[in-house]
Design an enzyme around this catalytic site. Structure first.
Site, PDB file in Angstrom:
ATOM      1  N   ILE A   1      -1.488  -6.797  -9.748  1.00 19.12           N
ATOM      2  CA  ILE A   1      -2.632  -6.741  -8.320  1.00 19.12           C
ATOM      3  C   ILE A   1      -2.870  -5.081  -7.801  1.00 19.12           C
ATOM      4  O   ILE A   1      -2.606  -4.502  -7.141  1.00 19.12           O
ATOM      5  CB  ILE A   1      -1.880  -7.687  -6.735  1.00 19.12           C
ATOM      6  CG1 ILE A   1      -1.440  -8.362  -7.517  1.00 19.12           C
ATOM      7  CG2 ILE A   1      -2.982  -7.580  -5.776  1.00 19.12           C
ATOM      8  CD1 ILE A   1      -0.980  -9.557  -5.929  1.00 19.12           C
ATOM      9  N   ARG A   2      -4.692  -5.381  -8.134  1.00 19.42           N
ATOM     10  CA  ARG A   2      -4.870  -3.664  -7.583  1.00 19.42           C
ATOM     11  C   ARG A   2      -3.382  -2.426  -8.498  1.00 19.42           C
ATOM     12  O   ARG A   2      -3.378  -1.960  -7.887  1.00 19.42           O
ATOM     13  CB  ARG A   2      -5.151  -3.603  -6.220  1.00 19.42           C
ATOM     14  CG  ARG A   2      -6.115  -4.133  -5.966  1.00 19.42           C
ATOM     15  CD  ARG A   2      -6.439  -3.450  -4.435  1.00 19.42           C
ATOM     16  NE  ARG A   2      -5.820  -3.650  -3.583  1.00 19.42           N
ATOM     17  CZ  ARG A   2      -5.418  -3.013  -2.920  1.00 19.42           C
ATOM     18  NH1 ARG A   2      -5.502  -1.934  -2.684  1.00 19.42           N
ATOM     19  NH2 ARG A   2      -3.811  -2.993  -2.015  1.00 19.42           N
TER      20      ARG A   2
ATOM     21  N   CYS B   1       4.619  -2.523  -8.278  1.00 20.11           N
ATOM     22  CA  CYS B   1       3.551  -1.766  -8.062  1.00 20.11           C
ATOM     23  C   CYS B   1       3.618  -0.795  -7.049  1.00 20.11           C
ATOM     24  O   CYS B   1       4.241   0.299  -7.479  1.00 20.11           O
ATOM     25  CB  CYS B   1       2.556  -2.901  -7.073  1.00 20.11           C
ATOM     26  SG  CYS B   1       1.165  -3.083  -8.191  1.00 20.11           S
TER      27      CYS B   1
ATOM     28  N   GLU C   1       7.967 -11.407  -8.405  1.00 16.42           N
ATOM     29  CA  GLU C   1       7.782 -11.725  -7.527  1.00 16.42           C
ATOM     30  C   GLU C   1       7.347 -13.626  -7.032  1.00 16.42           C
ATOM     31  O   GLU C   1       7.093 -13.939  -6.484  1.00 16.42           O
ATOM     32  CB  GLU C   1       8.945 -11.419  -5.858  1.00 16.42           C
ATOM     33  CG  GLU C   1       7.400 -10.969  -5.362  1.00 16.42           C
ATOM     34  CD  GLU C   1       7.182  -9.290  -5.988  1.00 16.42           C
ATOM     35  OE1 GLU C   1       7.318  -9.077  -7.203  1.00 16.42           O
ATOM     36  OE2 GLU C   1       6.107  -9.057  -5.923  1.00 16.42           O
TER      37      GLU C   1
ATOM     38  N   ARG D   1      -2.630   5.150 -10.213  1.00 18.44           N
ATOM     39  CA  ARG D   1      -3.552   4.151  -8.627  1.00 18.44           C
ATOM     40  C   ARG D   1      -4.391   3.336  -9.015  1.00 18.44           C
ATOM     41  O   ARG D   1      -5.584   3.887  -9.421  1.00 18.44           O
ATOM     42  CB  ARG D   1      -3.006   4.241  -7.047  1.00 18.44           C
ATOM     43  CG  ARG D   1      -2.335   5.210  -6.635  1.00 18.44           C
ATOM     44  CD  ARG D   1      -1.825   5.321  -5.767  1.00 18.44           C
ATOM     45  NE  ARG D   1      -2.408   4.315  -4.627  1.00 18.44           N
ATOM     46  CZ  ARG D   1      -2.831   5.099  -2.655  1.00 18.44           C
ATOM     47  NH1 ARG D   1      -3.605   6.214  -3.079  1.00 18.44           N
ATOM     48  NH2 ARG D   1      -3.350   4.099  -2.986  1.00 18.44           N
TER      49      ARG D   1
ATOM     50  N   HIS E   1       3.965  -7.337 -10.664  1.00 19.22           N
ATOM     51  CA  HIS E   1       5.121  -8.697  -9.573  1.00 19.22           C
ATOM     52  C   HIS E   1       5.312  -9.284  -9.847  1.00 19.22           C
ATOM     53  O   HIS E   1       5.120 -10.773 -10.219  1.00 19.22           O
ATOM     54  CB  HIS E   1       3.621  -9.305  -8.764  1.00 19.22           C
ATOM     55  CG  HIS E   1       3.401  -7.949  -7.637  1.00 19.22           C
ATOM     56  ND1 HIS E   1       4.005  -7.499  -6.439  1.00 19.22           N
ATOM     57  CD2 HIS E   1       2.227  -7.210  -7.448  1.00 19.22           C
ATOM     58  CE1 HIS E   1       2.971  -6.538  -5.797  1.00 19.22           C
ATOM     59  NE2 HIS E   1       1.621  -6.384  -6.815  1.00 19.22           N
TER      60      HIS E   1
ATOM     61  N   GLU F   1       0.932  -0.941   0.026  1.00 13.15           N
ATOM     62  CA  GLU F   1       0.259   0.197  -0.170  1.00 13.15           C
ATOM     63  C   GLU F   1       0.867   1.174  -0.125  1.00 13.15           C
ATOM     64  O   GLU F   1       1.865   1.475   1.039  1.00 13.15           O
ATOM     65  CB  GLU F   1      -0.920  -0.051   1.048  1.00 13.15           C
ATOM     66  CG  GLU F   1      -2.352   1.020   1.321  1.00 13.15           C
ATOM     67  CD  GLU F   1      -2.597   0.245   0.075  1.00 13.15           C
ATOM     68  OE1 GLU F   1      -3.055  -0.844  -0.807  1.00 13.15           O
ATOM     69  OE2 GLU F   1      -2.682   1.685  -1.361  1.00 13.15           O
ATOM     70  N   SER F   2       0.620   1.696  -1.280  1.00 12.75           N
ATOM     71  CA  SER F   2       1.847   3.012  -1.722  1.00 12.75           C
ATOM     72  C   SER F   2       1.949   3.960  -0.909  1.00 12.75           C
ATOM     73  O   SER F   2       2.493   5.022   0.218  1.00 12.75           O
ATOM     74  CB  SER F   2       1.584   3.422  -2.286  1.00 12.75           C
ATOM     75  OG  SER F   2       0.307   3.462  -3.387  1.00 12.75           O
TER      76      SER F   2
HETATM   77  N1  GLN Z   1      -3.129   0.005  -4.795  1.00 10.96           N
HETATM   78  C1  GLN Z   1      -1.605  -0.025  -4.595  1.00 10.96           C
HETATM   79  C2  GLN Z   1      -1.272   1.017  -4.377  1.00 10.96           C
HETATM   80  O1  GLN Z   1      -2.383   1.844  -4.833  1.00 10.96           O
HETATM   81  C3  GLN Z   1      -0.818  -0.911  -5.127  1.00 10.96           C
HETATM   82  C4  GLN Z   1      -0.917  -2.167  -5.106  1.00 10.96           C
HETATM   83  C5  GLN Z   1       0.028  -3.554  -5.498  1.00 10.96           C
HETATM   84  O2  GLN Z   1       1.578  -2.844  -5.025  1.00 10.96           O
HETATM   85  N2  GLN Z   1      -0.039  -4.621  -5.685  1.00 10.96           N
HETATM   86  O3  GLN Z   1       0.492   1.897  -3.201  1.00 10.96           O
END
Ligand code: GLN
Length: 196
Positions: A140-141, A80, A178, A111, A176, A49-50
């Protein structure tokens, strides 16, 4: 080569395991403080989560020394949320707390731009320098790279869309590697540093 994993929040263990497979476990260490940043030669900035990671960069007093190391040429694999945190511009979302980036990559990102229903998906990614089958990109998101300037050179595509850039030894990916179970991308990244 000492590989550090920025370990403030997010998929830290997955990065540690993936890099340990390619080097040795004792070559990989966690970075949670300025002292732990000092000995590393390469840094991975994981997804997560940034906004949280941005806040923790300040709380741990890592932001200033990390900025200095990045400006001094520290190689980074940012994925990400990691990419978001190195972007020149993050599109502002009204009524939301936004992360504060260390603007090392000349990209503008939005984002969570792949929609709620498709918060996570796997898709083929073409990566420069990668031989064989396309890379399985795990999104992922994920953020979307809306624009990139001349210093951010595209290195990964999903169809026509740029999903990875590099600026010298700093790589930023919206997906990702990894989590894919495919170590080729991390190998190409590490090899590019020894070829440097
Ligand atoms: N949605 C997250 C963000 O905005 C990033 C998602 C992720 O790192 N997989 O920070």
């Amino acid at each position: 080569m000492r590989i550090g994993i920025l370990a403030l929040q997010g998929d830290v263990p997955e990065h540690r395991t993936a890099f340990a497979r390619l080097t040795t476990p004792d070559a990989v260490s966690l970075v949670r403080s300025p002292a732990e940043l000092e000995p590393v030669d390469v840094l991975a900035m994981p997804g997560g989560e940034s906004t949280t990671i941005s806040r923790l960069l300040d709380e741990t007093h890592l932001r200033a020394p990390l900025t200095e190391r990045l400006q001094g040429g520290l190689p980074v694999l940012a994925t990400c949320a990691g990419l978001i945190l190195l972007s020149r511009e993050i599109e502002i979302v009204p009524n939301q707390r936004d992360p504060v980036p260390i603007p090392m990559l000349d990209v503008r990102v939005r984002r969570n731009d792949y929609g709620r229903q498709r918060e996570s998906f796997e898709g083929e990614v073409h990566l420069e320098g990668l031989r064989g089958t396309p890379f399985p990109g795990v999104f992922i998101r994920a953020p979307r790279i809306l624009a990139h300037g001349p210093s951010a050179v595209p290195i990964a595509w999903r169809g026509e869309e740029v999903v990875g850039v590099r600026s010298g030894p700093i790589w930023g990916l919206t997906f990702h590697p990894e989590l894919s179970g495919d170590d080729r991308l991390l190998r190409v990244f590490l090899d590019s540093l020894t070829a440097h």
